[in-house]
Design a protein around this motif. Structure first.
Motif, PDB file in Angstrom:
ATOM      1  N   MET A  26       3.225 -12.322 -15.371  1.00 50.81           N
ATOM      2  CA  MET A  26       4.027 -11.979 -14.217  1.00 50.81           C
ATOM      3  C   MET A  26       3.144 -11.209 -13.223  1.00 50.81           C
ATOM      4  SD  MET A  26       7.662  -9.967 -13.652  1.00 50.81           S
ATOM      5  CE  MET A  26       7.993  -9.788 -15.316  1.00 50.81           C
ATOM      6  N   LEU A  27       3.305 -11.494 -11.949  1.00 56.58           N
ATOM      7  CA  LEU A  27       2.549 -10.806 -10.904  1.00 56.58           C
ATOM      8  C   LEU A  27       3.097  -9.405 -10.670  1.00 56.58           C
ATOM      9  CD1 LEU A  27       2.173 -13.613  -8.215  1.00 56.58           C
ATOM     10  CD2 LEU A  27       0.406 -12.700  -9.714  1.00 56.58           C
ATOM     11  N   GLN A  28       2.188  -8.477 -10.478  1.00 55.82           N
ATOM     12  CA  GLN A  28       2.576  -7.105 -10.127  1.00 55.82           C
ATOM     13  C   GLN A  28       2.693  -7.035  -8.612  1.00 55.82           C
ATOM     14  OE1 GLN A  28       1.943  -3.927 -12.144  1.00 55.82           O
ATOM     15  NE2 GLN A  28       1.801  -5.002 -14.070  1.00 55.82           N
ATOM     16  N   THR A  29       3.861  -6.655  -8.119  1.00 62.11           N
ATOM     17  CA  THR A  29       4.080  -6.590  -6.671  1.00 62.11           C
ATOM     18  C   THR A  29       4.272  -5.149  -6.227  1.00 62.11           C
ATOM     19  OG1 THR A  29       6.459  -6.895  -6.891  1.00 62.11           O
ATOM     20  CG2 THR A  29       5.128  -8.880  -6.584  1.00 62.11           C
ATOM     21  N   LEU A  30       3.924  -4.912  -4.970  1.00 65.48           N
ATOM     22  CA  LEU A  30       4.110  -3.604  -4.355  1.00 65.48           C
ATOM     23  C   LEU A  30       4.613  -3.829  -2.936  1.00 65.48           C
ATOM     24  CD1 LEU A  30       3.674  -0.492  -4.427  1.00 65.48           C
ATOM     25  CD2 LEU A  30       1.385  -0.924  -3.552  1.00 65.48           C
ATOM     26  N   VAL A  31       5.738  -3.219  -2.601  1.00 60.96           N
ATOM     27  CA  VAL A  31       6.293  -3.318  -1.254  1.00 60.96           C
ATOM     28  C   VAL A  31       5.927  -2.050  -0.504  1.00 60.96           C
ATOM     29  CG1 VAL A  31       8.391  -3.525   0.129  1.00 60.96           C
ATOM     30  CG2 VAL A  31       8.205  -4.761  -2.048  1.00 60.96           C
ATOM     31  N   ILE A  32       5.220  -2.223   0.625  1.00 63.35           N
ATOM     32  CA  ILE A  32       4.840  -1.099   1.472  1.00 63.35           C
ATOM     33  C   ILE A  32       5.822  -1.053   2.639  1.00 63.35           C
ATOM     34  CG2 ILE A  32       3.027  -0.077   2.882  1.00 63.35           C
ATOM     35  CD1 ILE A  32       1.873  -0.287   0.205  1.00 63.35           C
ATOM     36  N   ALA A  33       6.665  -0.028   2.662  1.00 60.72           N
ATOM     37  CA  ALA A  33       7.669   0.123   3.713  1.00 60.72           C
ATOM     38  C   ALA A  33       8.055   1.587   3.796  1.00 60.72           C
ATOM     39  CB  ALA A  33       8.893  -0.741   3.403  1.00 60.72           C
ATOM     40  N   GLY A  34       8.809   1.929   4.823  1.00 61.53           N
ATOM     41  CA  GLY A  34       9.337   3.281   4.942  1.00 61.53           C
ATOM     42  C   GLY A  34       8.568   4.139   5.935  1.00 61.53           C
ATOM     43  N   GLU A  35       8.819   5.437   5.851  1.00 57.59           N
ATOM     44  CA  GLU A  35       8.165   6.410   6.739  1.00 57.59           C
ATOM     45  C   GLU A  35       6.668   6.478   6.435  1.00 57.59           C
ATOM     46  OE1 GLU A  35       9.812   8.559   8.974  1.00 57.59           O
ATOM     47  OE2 GLU A  35      11.642   7.435   8.628  1.00 57.59           O
ATOM     48  N   ARG A  36       5.906   7.033   7.368  1.00 61.41           N
ATOM     49  CA  ARG A  36       4.454   7.117   7.204  1.00 61.41           C
ATOM     50  C   ARG A  36       4.064   7.808   5.894  1.00 61.41           C
ATOM     51  NH1 ARG A  36      -0.418   6.876  10.041  1.00 61.41           N
ATOM     52  NH2 ARG A  36       0.724   5.968  11.737  1.00 61.41           N
ATOM     53  N   LYS A  37       4.684   8.929   5.565  1.00 60.13           N
ATOM     54  CA  LYS A  37       4.337   9.656   4.331  1.00 60.13           C
ATOM     55  C   LYS A  37       4.636   8.818   3.092  1.00 60.13           C
ATOM     56  CE  LYS A  37       4.542  14.282   6.101  1.00 60.13           C
ATOM     57  NZ  LYS A  37       4.387  15.622   5.634  1.00 60.13           N
ATOM     58  N   THR A  38       5.723   8.072   3.124  1.00 56.16           N
ATOM     59  CA  THR A  38       6.059   7.191   2.007  1.00 56.16           C
ATOM     60  C   THR A  38       5.012   6.103   1.862  1.00 56.16           C
ATOM     61  OG1 THR A  38       8.421   7.583   2.374  1.00 56.16           O
ATOM     62  CG2 THR A  38       7.828   5.648   1.072  1.00 56.16           C
ATOM     63  N   ARG A  39       4.618   5.493   2.986  1.00 53.53           N
ATOM     64  CA  ARG A  39       3.609   4.438   2.941  1.00 53.53           C
ATOM     65  C   ARG A  39       2.265   4.979   2.461  1.00 53.53           C
ATOM     66  NH1 ARG A  39       5.375   3.708   8.114  1.00 53.53           N
ATOM     67  NH2 ARG A  39       3.262   3.791   8.979  1.00 53.53           N
ATOM     68  N   GLU A  40       1.898   6.181   2.884  1.00 52.57           N
ATOM     69  CA  GLU A  40       0.640   6.770   2.439  1.00 52.57           C
ATOM     70  C   GLU A  40       0.638   6.975   0.926  1.00 52.57           C
ATOM     71  OE1 GLU A  40       0.234  10.243   4.875  1.00 52.57           O
ATOM     72  OE2 GLU A  40      -0.557   9.100   6.570  1.00 52.57           O
TER      73      GLU A  40
END
Length: 56
Positions: free
Chosen positions: A1-15
């Motif tokens: 299974m592929l490991q996925t990561l969703v990058i979204a949200g406020e700047r601090k969350t994304r960092e």
């Protein structure tokens, strides 16, 4: 299974998510956030694939 990561949200969350990016095999984000955070992606990836989608 592929490991996925969703990058979204406020700047601090994304960092915070960028610290986990090397653990993901697939990274999903929006085009506006990709443009805003391009300096992070340039340090990590050699190739970026993106699909622009519009809904009418």
């Amino acid at each position: 299974m592929l490991q996925t990561l969703v990058i979204a949200g406020e700047r601090k969350t994304r960092e915070m998510l960028f610290t986990k990016i090397k653990h993901g095999q697939v990274v999903i984000t929006s085009y506006p956030l990709l443009r805003r955070d391009i300096h992070y992606y340039q340090q990590i990836f050699l190739i970026l694939f993106f699909r622009w989608s519009t809904t009418y």
